[in-house]
Scaffold this active site. Structure first.
Site, PDB file in Angstrom:
ATOM      1  N   CYS A 149       0.804  -1.231   0.000  1.00  0.00           N
ATOM      2  CA  CYS A 149       0.000   0.000   0.000  1.00  0.00           C
ATOM      3  C   CYS A 149       0.843   1.290   0.000  1.00  0.00           C
ATOM      4  CB  CYS A 149      -0.967  -0.010   1.167  1.00  0.00           C
ATOM      5  SG  CYS A 149      -0.260  -0.643   2.689  1.00  0.00           S
ATOM      6  N   HIS A 242      -1.678   6.867   3.480  1.00  0.00           N
ATOM      7  CA  HIS A 242      -0.231   6.718   3.663  1.00  0.00           C
ATOM      8  C   HIS A 242       0.487   7.882   2.967  1.00  0.00           C
ATOM      9  CE1 HIS A 242      -0.914   2.928   5.435  1.00  0.00           C
ATOM     10  NE2 HIS A 242      -0.418   2.103   4.520  1.00  0.00           N
TER      11      HIS A 242
HETATM   12  P1  NAP Z   1      -7.813  -7.849   8.503  1.00  0.00           P
HETATM   13  O1  NAP Z   1      -8.698  -6.680   8.717  1.00  0.00           O
HETATM   14  O2  NAP Z   1      -7.077  -8.399   9.663  1.00  0.00           O
HETATM   15  O3  NAP Z   1      -8.702  -9.058   7.846  1.00  0.00           O
HETATM   16  C1  NAP Z   1      -8.210 -10.346   7.683  1.00  0.00           C
HETATM   17  C2  NAP Z   1      -9.243 -11.242   6.969  1.00  0.00           C
HETATM   18  O4  NAP Z   1      -8.676 -12.531   6.739  1.00  0.00           O
HETATM   19  C3  NAP Z   1     -10.522 -11.477   7.759  1.00  0.00           C
HETATM   20  O5  NAP Z   1     -11.591 -11.644   6.858  1.00  0.00           O
HETATM   21  C4  NAP Z   1     -10.252 -12.809   8.456  1.00  0.00           C
HETATM   22  O6  NAP Z   1     -11.446 -13.556   8.668  1.00  0.00           O
HETATM   23  C5  NAP Z   1      -9.468 -13.539   7.391  1.00  0.00           C
HETATM   24  N1  NAP Z   1      -8.592 -14.552   7.986  1.00  0.00           N
HETATM   25  C6  NAP Z   1      -7.752 -14.409   9.045  1.00  0.00           C
HETATM   26  N2  NAP Z   1      -7.136 -15.589   9.308  1.00  0.00           N
HETATM   27  C7  NAP Z   1      -7.598 -16.478   8.391  1.00  0.00           C
HETATM   28  C8  NAP Z   1      -7.361 -17.863   8.162  1.00  0.00           C
HETATM   29  N3  NAP Z   1      -6.501 -18.573   8.901  1.00  0.00           N
HETATM   30  N4  NAP Z   1      -8.019 -18.450   7.136  1.00  0.00           N
HETATM   31  C9  NAP Z   1      -8.888 -17.744   6.371  1.00  0.00           C
HETATM   32  N5  NAP Z   1      -9.179 -16.450   6.564  1.00  0.00           N
HETATM   33  C10 NAP Z   1      -8.529 -15.814   7.562  1.00  0.00           C
HETATM   34  O7  NAP Z   1      -6.702  -7.565   7.420  1.00  0.00           O
HETATM   35  P2  NAP Z   1      -6.690  -6.508   6.162  1.00  0.00           P
HETATM   36  O8  NAP Z   1      -6.114  -5.217   6.597  1.00  0.00           O
HETATM   37  O9  NAP Z   1      -8.020  -6.532   5.505  1.00  0.00           O
HETATM   38  O10 NAP Z   1      -5.558  -7.154   5.250  1.00  0.00           O
HETATM   39  C11 NAP Z   1      -5.766  -8.333   4.523  1.00  0.00           C
HETATM   40  C12 NAP Z   1      -4.592  -8.543   3.576  1.00  0.00           C
HETATM   41  O11 NAP Z   1      -4.465  -7.397   2.726  1.00  0.00           O
HETATM   42  C13 NAP Z   1      -3.239  -8.718   4.268  1.00  0.00           C
HETATM   43  O12 NAP Z   1      -2.499  -9.667   3.546  1.00  0.00           O
HETATM   44  C14 NAP Z   1      -2.617  -7.346   4.165  1.00  0.00           C
HETATM   45  O13 NAP Z   1      -1.209  -7.399   4.168  1.00  0.00           O
HETATM   46  C15 NAP Z   1      -3.136  -6.885   2.800  1.00  0.00           C
HETATM   47  N6  NAP Z   1      -3.173  -5.419   2.615  1.00  0.00           N
HETATM   48  C16 NAP Z   1      -3.744  -4.606   3.542  1.00  0.00           C
HETATM   49  C17 NAP Z   1      -3.774  -3.220   3.324  1.00  0.00           C
HETATM   50  C18 NAP Z   1      -4.370  -2.246   4.310  1.00  0.00           C
HETATM   51  O14 NAP Z   1      -4.241  -1.018   4.091  1.00  0.00           O
HETATM   52  N7  NAP Z   1      -5.017  -2.699   5.369  1.00  0.00           N
HETATM   53  C19 NAP Z   1      -3.242  -2.706   2.149  1.00  0.00           C
HETATM   54  C20 NAP Z   1      -2.686  -3.568   1.207  1.00  0.00           C
HETATM   55  C21 NAP Z   1      -2.665  -4.920   1.460  1.00  0.00           C
HETATM   56  P3  NAP Z   1     -12.152 -13.687  10.120  1.00  0.00           P
HETATM   57  O15 NAP Z   1     -12.896 -12.410  10.401  1.00  0.00           O
HETATM   58  O16 NAP Z   1     -13.079 -14.833   9.918  1.00  0.00           O
HETATM   59  O17 NAP Z   1     -11.072 -13.968  11.117  1.00  0.00           O
END
Ligand code: NAP
Length: 351
Positions: A149, A242
């Site tokens: 990001c 960011h």
């Molecule tokens: P998040 O809010 O923590 O959400 C994580 C998601 O993954 C939830 O739906 C969770 O489901 C699911 N999950 C967690 N453990 C799992 C497992 N063992 N098996 C299957 N599903 C699982 O994270 P996020 O910020 O959305 O980020 C998600 C991804 O995008 C990451 O790889 C991150 O590096 C990437 N990313 C994030 C951003 C940002 O700005 N936030 C930007 C670019 C990329 P439950 O609710 O069921 O636990």
């Protein structure tokens, strides 16, 4: 025209909530399947997900039952926003099973045969899909990723300068929002009244991804851009947006006016193709002395524009400036949706 039916992996997370919000009235894509961890599986999305964006959870997703992030899912392709640890195997499983995977997660980004794609920057990297299918024996499936990001914000600003003058060195310091760490993310007692000068793995990701993003396709591989890059990352007490303070050394001389004009006039393939999520102005240049700022500028171009300001000569390298972008829109869900729109335009997605 019937819409593509999309599945979203990681459906309850902050990035996937953005996907759902941005896809609500999308003319080409509709949400058909949602998947998350076993904490959520078997529940309706309304029961599994605490909606954390302004406005209500869209009606049409509330009754979708959350499934496991494994094929089969009843959809034409998947957006993935799974945590890194689960994304690698799950995304490969979907691609092997014939699903195009448009991923926002990090494990496959640096794969030699995986496009790390920003449609304004390197649309020609799509060609790696053919090599990937050949190497891995995928038939209809493939994996395409969007960058980290912060890397995407930095590279959007570097691209016009690199195309016009060549960027030989780049030193960048990021100030990254709390939502970049997902939900609940950084503990409030760590974040309040504080700056944390460490985000695990982030500096390495940014340095490597910039070189791949600006690299050239040579046969079946990407040759990294010949550039020195140094990144330092900080977590700051901002909800979204960011910011990156960037210094560049150029291969060819350029005046301050030329730098400004090159950034402000930048147009690329998504604008020419009029892709649905493409901002009219991919880079917005602000001349006020105190811009960009996260609260004022993160939503520019519906969160898809990068705002650049503070363009000045630098005493150590040649020029410096500040770039800002919305981390969960341009840095995540919006980036992946724009990638999908380009893949449709180039004939890589079918129903
Ligand atoms: P998040 O809010 O923590 O959400 C994580 C998601 O993954 C939830 O739906 C969770 O489901 C699911 N999950 C967690 N453990 C799992 C497992 N063992 N098996 C299957 N599903 C699982 O994270 P996020 O910020 O959305 O980020 C998600 C991804 O995008 C990451 O790889 C991150 O590096 C990437 N990313 C994030 C951003 C940002 O700005 N936030 C930007 C670019 C990329 P439950 O609710 O069921 O636990």
């Amino acid at each position: 025209m019937t819409k593509f039916r999309v599945g979203i992996l990681g459906a309850t997370g902050v990035v996937c909530q953005r996907f759902i919000q941005l896809l609500e009235d999308h003319p080409q894509f509709e949400v058909a399947a949602l998947a998350a961890s076993d904490r959520s599986q078997g529940k309706s999305y309304a029961d599994a997900c605490t909606w954390r964006l302004p406005g209500d959870m869209p009606e049409r997703v509330k009754q979708i039952v959350v499934q496991a992030p494994a094929p089969p899912l009843d959809c034409d392709f998947v957006f993935s926003s799974l945590p890194g640890g689960v994304a690698k195997d799950a995304e490969e499983e979907f691609a092997r099973a014939g699903y195009p995977v448009i991923s926002n997660s990090s494990p496959h980004r640096m794969g030699a045969d995986v496009p790390l794609l920003i449609p304004e920057v390197n649309p020609e990297h799509i060609a790696l899909i053919d090599a990937q299918r050949k190497n891995r024996g995928y038939d209809r499936g493939f994996i395409v990723t969007n960058p980290n990001c912060s890397a995407i914000v930095i590279v959007m600003a570097l691209t016009p300068l690199h195309m016009q003058f060549g960027v030989s060195s780049c030193v960048v310091t990021t100030m990254q929002a709390l939502s970049g760490a997902g939900y609940p993310g950084v503990a409030s007692l760590d974040a309040t009244d504080n700056v944390i000068p460490f985000i695990g793995g982030e500096e390495e990701k940014i340095e490597a991804e910039i070189l791949k993003l600006l690299g050239h396709v040579n046969g079946d591989v990407i040759e990294d851009a010949p550039m020195n890059v140094s990144a330092q990352c900080n977590r700051v007490n901002v909800t979204d947006g960011h910011m990156a303070s960037i210094r560049v050394k150029l291969a060819q001389p350029a005046s301050l006016d030329e730098i400004r004009a090159t950034l402000a006039s930048f147009m690329a393939v998504p604008q020419q193709l009029n892709l649905q999520s493409a901002p009219e102005e991919p880079i917005i240049v602000r001349d006020e002395a105190d811009r960009p700022q996260p609260r004022l500028d993160r939503d520019a171009g519906k969160g898809m524009s990068v705002t650049v300001g503070r363009i000045t000569r630098d005493n150590v390298l040649d020029y410096r400036f500040v770039a800002l972008g919305h981390n969960t829109i341009r840095g995540a869900a919006g980036a992946a949706i724009l990638n999908a729109e380009l893949l449709v335009a180039r004939g890589y997605l079918s129903k």
